[in-house]
Structures are given as C-alpha cells and as structure tokens.
Design an enzyme around this catalytic site. Structure first.
Site, PDB file in Angstrom:
ATOM      1  N   GLU A 197     -26.622  16.670 -34.553  1.00  0.00           N
ATOM      2  CA  GLU A 197     -26.643  18.026 -34.763  1.00  0.00           C
ATOM      3  C   GLU A 197     -27.468  18.142 -36.040  1.00  0.00           C
ATOM      4  OE1 GLU A 197     -25.791  20.138 -32.541  1.00  0.00           O
ATOM      5  OE2 GLU A 197     -25.364  18.596 -31.222  1.00  0.00           O
ATOM      6  N   PRO A 226     -35.906  20.846 -38.309  1.00  0.00           N
ATOM      7  CA  PRO A 226     -36.730  21.884 -37.804  1.00  0.00           C
ATOM      8  C   PRO A 226     -36.599  23.344 -38.568  1.00  0.00           C
ATOM      9  CG  PRO A 226     -34.895  21.525 -36.418  1.00  0.00           C
ATOM     10  CD  PRO A 226     -35.003  20.255 -37.501  1.00  0.00           C
ATOM     11  N   ARG A 248     -53.958   8.883 -44.289  1.00  0.00           N
ATOM     12  CA  ARG A 248     -55.366   9.296 -43.972  1.00  0.00           C
ATOM     13  C   ARG A 248     -56.127   9.841 -45.287  1.00  0.00           C
ATOM     14  NH1 ARG A 248     -57.852  10.012 -39.209  1.00  0.00           N
ATOM     15  NH2 ARG A 248     -59.204  11.411 -39.812  1.00  0.00           N
TER      16      ARG A 248
HETATM   17  N1  SAM Z   1     -29.309  21.247 -34.968  1.00  0.00           N
HETATM   18  C1  SAM Z   1     -30.300  21.059 -35.608  1.00  0.00           C
HETATM   19  C2  SAM Z   1     -31.150  22.570 -35.684  1.00  0.00           C
HETATM   20  O1  SAM Z   1     -30.967  23.320 -34.670  1.00  0.00           O
HETATM   21  O2  SAM Z   1     -31.599  22.715 -36.830  1.00  0.00           O
HETATM   22  C3  SAM Z   1     -31.399  20.100 -35.125  1.00  0.00           C
HETATM   23  C4  SAM Z   1     -30.850  18.695 -34.935  1.00  0.00           C
HETATM   24  S1  SAM Z   1     -31.961  17.528 -34.243  1.00  0.00           S
HETATM   25  C5  SAM Z   1     -31.359  17.777 -32.670  1.00  0.00           C
HETATM   26  C6  SAM Z   1     -31.558  16.090 -35.052  1.00  0.00           C
HETATM   27  C7  SAM Z   1     -32.808  15.564 -36.200  1.00  0.00           C
HETATM   28  O3  SAM Z   1     -34.043  15.617 -35.488  1.00  0.00           O
HETATM   29  C8  SAM Z   1     -32.816  16.820 -37.295  1.00  0.00           C
HETATM   30  O4  SAM Z   1     -31.819  16.278 -38.208  1.00  0.00           O
HETATM   31  C9  SAM Z   1     -34.296  16.377 -37.875  1.00  0.00           C
HETATM   32  O5  SAM Z   1     -34.164  15.304 -38.738  1.00  0.00           O
HETATM   33  C10 SAM Z   1     -35.123  15.911 -36.635  1.00  0.00           C
HETATM   34  N2  SAM Z   1     -35.845  16.968 -36.058  1.00  0.00           N
HETATM   35  C11 SAM Z   1     -35.726  17.734 -35.095  1.00  0.00           C
HETATM   36  N3  SAM Z   1     -36.726  18.632 -34.922  1.00  0.00           N
HETATM   37  C12 SAM Z   1     -37.561  18.455 -36.029  1.00  0.00           C
HETATM   38  C13 SAM Z   1     -38.723  19.283 -36.505  1.00  0.00           C
HETATM   39  N4  SAM Z   1     -39.211  19.991 -35.847  1.00  0.00           N
HETATM   40  N5  SAM Z   1     -39.513  18.582 -37.415  1.00  0.00           N
HETATM   41  C14 SAM Z   1     -38.712  17.669 -38.252  1.00  0.00           C
HETATM   42  N6  SAM Z   1     -37.737  17.130 -37.917  1.00  0.00           N
HETATM   43  C15 SAM Z   1     -37.145  17.539 -37.022  1.00  0.00           C
END
Ligand code: SAM
Length: 243
Positions: A123, A95, A161
């Site tokens: 995390e 994110p 695509r």
């Molecule tokens: N603690 C992290 C933070 O707040 O930045 C979030 C971790 S998330 C629960 C677990 C994983 O989901 C991340 O390491 C990423 O690979 C993926 N992920 C979550 N949201 C995402 C997004 N908006 N775009 C891309 N990958 C995402």
C-alpha cells in the site's frame, strides 16, 4: 562520478537491467556507479520483516519506516537527523510525487551527484519517510504500479542519458524530444521505398537548410497534434496542421 543507489525489497529485480547499451557503457566508463541495497538487511527482527498492518485499520500492508531510515543513514554515513552531504538527493518513488519530466531529469543529472531511490511496495510506505527522510517525491506518471522498481529503472535510465559523455557519438540528447520543449523530428532509414511507402523527398536532396526547416516543421506539427500543452509551454511558432 555520479552514484545512484536503489533501495528495494526485491534486489533481484535489478540483476541484469543495467547491463545493456548506454547504461552498461556509462558504468564501464566510470561515468556512473549503480548500487542496489536490500531494505531487508536493515530489518530489526530475525524474520527480516519490512512491512506491517496499517494503524487505523484497512486493507493491505504498509512498509515500515525504520529499515528505510537505517538503510539511507548507512549508505550516506549520516547519523539520525544529520544533514545530508551536499549534492545528495533522496528520492521516494510514489504516484503522489512531482511528475517526472525532462526538466526534472536534467535537474537530477549531476555528474558528481549522489541519488538514493527508495522503491515502495504494497500500500506504500509509512508517511514518516516522506515527512522526514526524503528530499524529493517523484512519480513517473498518473497510474499505479505494483512497486517502485520499474519506476527506478525509468528514472535511472533517463538521468544517465544526460550525463556528460554517456551517449558517446551514438546520439545526442540535445536532439531528443523535450530538450527544446517539443518532440524530436521523424526519422527514416533504408530502404527508400518500403511496400510503396516513400521516404520524404526533401531528406534525399542534401539541402541542409531545407532539411532543417522540414524537420522543425514536422516536430512542431506532431507535438501540436499529440501534446498541445507542450506547444503552449514552448516558445515555438504554431504552424497549421497538415493533412
Ligand atoms: N497506495 C498507494 C497510492 O495509491 O498512492 C500506491 C502504492 S503502489 C501499489 C506501491 C509502490 O509502487 C509505491 O509505494 C511506489 O513506490 C510505487 N509506485 C506506484 N506507482 C508509481 C508511480 N506512478 N510512480 C512512481 N512510483 C510508483
């Protein structure tokens, strides 16, 4: 041929997801090859452990960097700190990355390219992956998923695509929303009257210039109502909003 490799601790997630429609056909036609790598295969211990407690304390678990470094090096055939082959993108889904938009998708859609996509869980991933292993950190939007796997599917679909020949005659990516900075125009098909809702008259008349003009106007109208930021970035006239 383009090659996309997805690195994940849940390879089963991808069992059937690339077996439909345009992606399936692109794979069968040899336009793209998709591989899925289980990060656990690169764990050092016999329990195949890929996560551990965070240094400094705190909730949850963090994905270890070593198995991910080893998986990327194995897929690319590179040694420690060696440069990647030309055309290689190593993407970390997070994110905290650059937001994925059509311009970035286009930049990633290289018909001879190689993309590795790293999916996080828990995390997130030890920061050294972002510091020293990846070429791109990408987010699919300002919200938090439980893992990178759904984001990997979104990114892979959007990239494929745009590969030459991937769409066949079925549709045209040039017409899609965002290709010229704004939304696609509204579409209608049979029946002409559904529960009293009529198809706009102009689409039935066969006047192509009029249809084109109407479609353009509608596309700009809707973009302006929903995403004014796109209109401001696109070189289009801003027509009045019609009720
Ligand atoms: N603690 C992290 C933070 O707040 O930045 C979030 C971790 S998330 C629960 C677990 C994983 O989901 C991340 O390491 C990423 O690979 C993926 N992920 C979550 N949201 C995402 C997004 N908006 N775009 C891309 N990958 C995402």
């Amino acid at each position: 041929m383009m090659r996309i490799d997805i690195l994940t601790i849940f390879p089963e997630f991808f069992t059937e997801v690339f077996d439909f429609g345009i992606i399936r056909r692109a794979r069968e036609a040899g336009i793209v090859e998709i591989g899925v790598t289980d990060i656990r295969d690169f764990a050092a211990d016999k329990h195949r452990k890929t996560d551990d407690r965070p240094f400094g304390g705190g909730e949850g678990m963090v994905m270890k960097c070593e198995p991910i470094f080893l998986a990327v090096e194995d897929l690319l055939g590179t040694a420690e700190r060696e440069e990647y082959p030309a055309g290689t993108r190593v993407v970390l889904l997070t994110p905290q990355g650059r937001p994925l938009d059509q311009a970035l998708v286009k930049d990633l859609s290289d018909e001879d390219g190689r993309i590795l996509i790293i999916c996080g869980r828990y995390e997130g991933i030890d920061e050294r992956v972002s510091e020293a292993l990846v070429t791109d950190e990408i987010s699919i939007g300002d919200y938090v998923l439980s893992g990178g796997e759904p984001a990997a599917v979104v990114m892979t679909d959007a990239i494929i695509r745009l590969l030459p020949e991937a769409l066949g005659n079925e549709s045209s990516a040039e017409r899609d929303s965002f290709s010229d900075g704004i939304f696609d125009f509204p579409n209608y098909t049979q029946p002409r009257n559904f529960r009293g809702m009529e198809v706009p008259e102009v689409l039935l008349g066969g006047n192509h210039a009029e249809i084109e003009a109407w479609r353009r106007e509608k596309a700009i109208d809707k973009t302006r109502k929903i995403r004014k930021d796109l209109i401001e970035g696109a070189a289009v006239e801003d027509p009045p909003i019609k009720k």
